[in-house]
Write a protein that holds these residues in place. Structure first.
Motif, mmCIF file in Angstrom:
data_model
loop_
_atom_site.group_PDB
_atom_site.id
_atom_site.type_symbol
_atom_site.label_atom_id
_atom_site.label_comp_id
_atom_site.label_asym_id
_atom_site.label_seq_id
_atom_site.Cartn_x
_atom_site.Cartn_y
_atom_site.Cartn_z
ATOM 1 N N THR A 155 79.095 46.686 -23.682
ATOM 2 C CA THR A 155 80.345 47.253 -23.910
ATOM 3 C C THR A 155 81.377 46.029 -23.978
ATOM 4 O OG1 THR A 155 79.691 48.993 -22.086
ATOM 5 C CG2 THR A 155 82.148 48.541 -22.255
ATOM 6 N N ILE A 156 82.119 46.286 -25.112
ATOM 7 C CA ILE A 156 83.321 44.969 -25.416
ATOM 8 C C ILE A 156 84.664 45.591 -25.232
ATOM 9 C CG2 ILE A 156 83.749 43.398 -27.096
ATOM 10 C CD1 ILE A 156 80.937 43.537 -28.126
ATOM 11 N N GLU A 157 85.334 45.283 -24.389
ATOM 12 C CA GLU A 157 86.877 45.647 -24.637
ATOM 13 C C GLU A 157 86.849 47.220 -24.315
ATOM 14 O OE1 GLU A 157 89.407 44.237 -27.842
ATOM 15 O OE2 GLU A 157 88.667 42.134 -27.518
ATOM 16 N N GLY A 158 86.027 47.702 -23.569
ATOM 17 C CA GLY A 158 85.983 49.166 -23.223
ATOM 18 C C GLY A 158 85.139 49.847 -24.204
ATOM 19 N N ILE A 159 84.826 49.521 -25.271
ATOM 20 C CA ILE A 159 84.172 50.203 -26.292
ATOM 21 C C ILE A 159 82.667 50.119 -25.887
ATOM 22 C CG2 ILE A 159 83.844 50.667 -28.562
ATOM 23 C CD1 ILE A 159 86.462 48.818 -29.209
ATOM 24 N N GLU A 160 82.092 51.280 -25.921
ATOM 25 C CA GLU A 160 80.724 51.387 -25.653
ATOM 26 C C GLU A 160 79.894 51.611 -26.835
ATOM 27 O OE1 GLU A 160 81.117 53.765 -21.559
ATOM 28 O OE2 GLU A 160 79.923 54.901 -23.288
ATOM 29 N N PHE A 161 78.654 50.406 -26.949
ATOM 30 C CA PHE A 161 77.878 50.402 -28.153
ATOM 31 C C PHE A 161 76.398 50.913 -27.658
ATOM 32 C CE2 PHE A 161 81.263 47.635 -28.934
ATOM 33 C CZ PHE A 161 81.694 47.591 -30.322
ATOM 34 N N ARG A 162 75.883 51.948 -28.382
ATOM 35 C CA ARG A 162 74.802 52.550 -27.747
ATOM 36 C C ARG A 162 73.689 52.861 -29.164
ATOM 37 N NH1 ARG A 162 78.027 55.546 -25.281
ATOM 38 N NH2 ARG A 162 76.782 55.732 -23.215
ATOM 39 N N SER A 163 72.480 52.821 -28.649
ATOM 40 C CA SER A 163 71.449 53.162 -29.746
ATOM 41 C C SER A 163 71.508 54.638 -30.140
ATOM 42 C CB SER A 163 70.073 52.528 -29.401
ATOM 43 O OG SER A 163 68.956 53.075 -30.074
ATOM 44 N N ILE A 164 71.122 55.118 -31.289
ATOM 45 C CA ILE A 164 71.165 56.615 -31.759
ATOM 46 C C ILE A 164 70.149 56.742 -32.764
ATOM 47 C CG2 ILE A 164 73.018 56.456 -33.321
ATOM 48 C CD1 ILE A 164 73.948 59.152 -32.250
ATOM 49 N N ASP A 222 70.251 53.445 -35.089
ATOM 50 C CA ASP A 222 71.408 52.455 -35.371
ATOM 51 C C ASP A 222 72.057 52.311 -34.052
ATOM 52 O OD1 ASP A 222 71.665 51.028 -38.261
ATOM 53 O OD2 ASP A 222 73.701 51.056 -37.390
ATOM 54 N N ILE A 223 72.986 51.152 -34.180
ATOM 55 C CA ILE A 223 74.014 50.998 -33.154
ATOM 56 C C ILE A 223 75.364 51.676 -33.455
ATOM 57 C CG2 ILE A 223 75.289 49.570 -31.705
ATOM 58 C CD1 ILE A 223 72.356 49.603 -30.958
ATOM 59 N N VAL A 224 75.728 52.686 -32.672
ATOM 60 C CA VAL A 224 76.932 53.259 -32.930
ATOM 61 C C VAL A 224 77.978 53.061 -31.839
ATOM 62 C CG1 VAL A 224 76.014 55.250 -34.210
ATOM 63 C CG2 VAL A 224 76.392 55.582 -31.782
ATOM 64 N N CYS A 225 79.191 53.206 -31.789
ATOM 65 C CA CYS A 225 80.155 52.970 -30.905
ATOM 66 C C CYS A 225 81.177 54.316 -30.676
ATOM 67 C CB CYS A 225 81.146 51.899 -31.420
ATOM 68 S SG CYS A 225 81.903 52.462 -32.783
ATOM 69 N N ASP A 226 81.857 54.441 -29.380
ATOM 70 C CA ASP A 226 82.375 55.906 -29.151
ATOM 71 C C ASP A 226 83.699 55.584 -29.243
ATOM 72 O OD1 ASP A 226 83.186 53.821 -27.202
ATOM 73 O OD2 ASP A 226 83.094 54.915 -25.400
ATOM 74 N N GLU A 227 84.484 54.249 -29.912
ATOM 75 C CA GLU A 227 85.661 54.281 -30.295
ATOM 76 C C GLU A 227 85.760 53.452 -31.490
ATOM 77 O OE1 GLU A 227 88.771 53.253 -27.100
ATOM 78 O OE2 GLU A 227 86.962 53.595 -25.839
ATOM 79 N N ASP A 228 86.818 53.509 -32.146
ATOM 80 C CA ASP A 228 87.119 52.586 -33.334
ATOM 81 C C ASP A 228 87.092 51.343 -33.058
ATOM 82 O OD1 ASP A 228 87.416 54.651 -35.453
ATOM 83 O OD2 ASP A 228 89.590 54.880 -34.816
ATOM 84 N N VAL A 229 86.549 50.537 -33.684
ATOM 85 C CA VAL A 229 86.358 48.971 -33.532
ATOM 86 C C VAL A 229 87.529 48.322 -34.420
ATOM 87 C CG1 VAL A 229 85.055 46.944 -33.712
ATOM 88 C CG2 VAL A 229 83.786 49.042 -33.480
ATOM 89 N N PRO A 230 88.330 47.647 -33.268
ATOM 90 C CA PRO A 230 89.787 47.066 -33.972
ATOM 91 C C PRO A 230 89.455 45.784 -34.812
ATOM 92 C CG PRO A 230 89.176 46.470 -31.338
ATOM 93 C CD PRO A 230 88.297 47.404 -31.612
ATOM 94 N N GLN A 231 90.257 45.385 -35.594
ATOM 95 C CA GLN A 231 89.959 44.487 -36.664
ATOM 96 C C GLN A 231 89.455 43.031 -36.324
ATOM 97 O OE1 GLN A 231 89.940 45.716 -39.957
ATOM 98 N NE2 GLN A 231 89.452 43.886 -40.742
ATOM 99 N N HIS A 232 90.290 42.790 -35.210
ATOM 100 C CA HIS A 232 89.946 41.526 -34.692
ATOM 101 C C HIS A 232 88.431 41.106 -34.033
ATOM 102 C CE1 HIS A 232 90.887 43.151 -30.576
ATOM 103 N NE2 HIS A 232 89.913 42.338 -30.172
ATOM 104 N N LEU A 233 87.746 42.544 -33.738
ATOM 105 C CA LEU A 233 86.381 42.370 -33.388
ATOM 106 C C LEU A 233 85.575 42.364 -34.656
ATOM 107 C CD1 LEU A 233 86.197 44.698 -30.250
ATOM 108 C CD2 LEU A 233 86.385 42.049 -30.418
ATOM 109 N N LYS A 234 86.013 43.184 -35.561
ATOM 110 C CA LYS A 234 85.243 43.417 -37.002
ATOM 111 C C LYS A 234 85.293 41.770 -37.656
ATOM 112 C CE LYS A 234 86.182 47.951 -37.922
ATOM 113 N NZ LYS A 234 86.718 48.822 -39.083
#
Length: 392
Positions: free
Chosen positions: A269-278, A214-226
């Motif tokens: 990477t979106i707004e400094g949040i990294e999304f990667r495969s795990i 799956d794709i995971v992120c290293d920080e919480d995703v803010p509501q406006h992105l969700k």
């Protein structure tokens, strides 16, 4: 507030369905995270499926011959057709998806693939991955003759759904050796995620495992992105935070949770949040009674101590008292090889074993293993220390 939440849920599900329906008919490169698959399994798979495959990892290397496998969000069927070759004629692969266009693509080539293989061990079922009891094909058959045209019929539909879950579940309890998925858990709305992992746990056999890419992120995703449907359907804004992804499996009752693969470079990477495969594996089987049979486990190292999912602490080199269930678990994957089992000299049959308080963390005295009246005095082993042996 409720209307906003309801609209968001509707937008999430609608955006995922429509985007993947379109992607079944025309390749969408934005949905692809680069993945290297074993090329020996690709030659029998039609090109149309290969070019319309969307994922972020490959859980299939962790399957075994003869496995019964459930693939969540099977899409065009690529992972299922790879898995079918690994599990072989004695195994079985069940793909689950709710997208009609993707299911049509996957089913289109079933006969062709089975002819090339020489056996047929793949089937595709229509359902939500967070509700593996409800077969949507069966539900559609019922609705075709009794459409919903009033609130009374809507109430009847709810009863029908529950009856189908109980009488004809799409995936029955404890029927799968392995549940896999490739980049779909993040597409499920957040309110359904606990149920999703509970369903994975339910359909696995005792000793079975889930292997999830799956794709995971290293920080919480803010509501406006969700709330961005394009980011959500693109496997981004619905991503689990990396540590919470593992915790979700623990909360569902899994043990032996392990990161099998983690991409160092982020996919996006979106707004400094990294999304990667795990890719993560998790096992079912630590539930059940704790029985005392005077067994112990010795942790080999290299760490000074380790702690398992039931808060037992194992100190390097020490005989730690364990119940029979833990004794068996620690000799099986994924723990196999990390511990030395110490079996008691006098066997205590399971039907005579007393309940053990596993909340205590104690060292097993050697006399418990050998028996309190054990007083053997042995002779020096001549075969080892004879003049000609070279050991002295």
């Amino acid at each position: 507030m409720n209307s906003v939440n309801t609209h968001q849920i509707s937008t999430e599900e609608e955006s995922v369905y429509s985007r993947y329906a379109d992607a079944a008919n025309q390749k969408e490169p934005a949905l692809c995270c680069p993945v290297e698959y074993n090329t020996e399994y690709l030659s029998i798979i039609p090109e149309e499926i290969l070019e319309r495959d969307y994922g972020c990892g490959d859980p299939t290397p962790y399957l075994s011959a003869g496995d019964t496998v459930v693939d969540l969000g099977s899409g065009g069927g690529k992972i299922c057709y790879i898995a079918s070759q690994i599990v072989g004629a004695e195994g079985k692969v069940i793909g689950v998806d709710c997208n009609a266009e993707m299911l049509s693509l996957a089913r289109k080539y079933q006969q062709q693939v089975s002819d090339r293989l020489g056996f047929a061990n793949v089937e595709f079922r229509c359902g939500l991955i967070q509700d593996l009891k409800l077969d949507l094909d069966q539900l559609n058959q019922e609705l075709s003759s009794n459409p919903i045209d009033s609130h009374a019929r809507w109430l009847a539909l709810r009863n029908l759904e529950e009856r189908l879950r109980q009488e004809a579940p799409m995936i029955v309890d404890e029927s799968a050796d392995c549940v896999i998925s490739n980049c779909v858990l993040n597409l499920v709305r957040e309110s359904d995620r606990s149920q999703l992992l509970e369903e994975v746990f339910r359909v696995l056999k005792r000793g079975g495992k889930a292997v999830i890419s799956d794709i995971v992120c290293d920080e919480d995703v803010p509501q406006h992105l969700k709330q961005d449907p394009t980011l959500w359907s693109g496997c981004l804004s619905g991503a689990f935070r990396e540590d919470e992804f593992l915790k979700a499996f623990e909360n569902a009752g899994f043990h032996g949770i392990e990161i099998l693969k983690r991409e160092e470079t982020p996919w996006q990477t979106i707004e400094g949040i990294e999304f990667r495969s795990i890719t993560v594996s998790a096992y079912k089987g630590k539930q059940g009674p704790c029985l005392e049979r005077n067994q112990a486990m010795v942790y080999r190292g290299p760490f000074k101590k380790v702690e398992d999912d039931d808060n037992h602490i194992y100190f390097r080199g020490q005989r730690i008292a364990v119940c029979d269930k833990t004794y068996q678990l620690l000799q099986a994957p994924p723990y196999e090889g990390h511990f030395i089992p110490v079996e008691p000299y006098q066997n205590i049959p399971l039907d005579e074993a007393q309940e053990m308080d596993c909340r205590r963390n104690v060292v097993r005295h050697p006399r418990e293993t050998k028996g309190k009246n054990y007083d053997l005095t042995s002779e020096i082993m001549e075969s080892c220390c004879s003049p000609d042996s070279g050991c002295c």
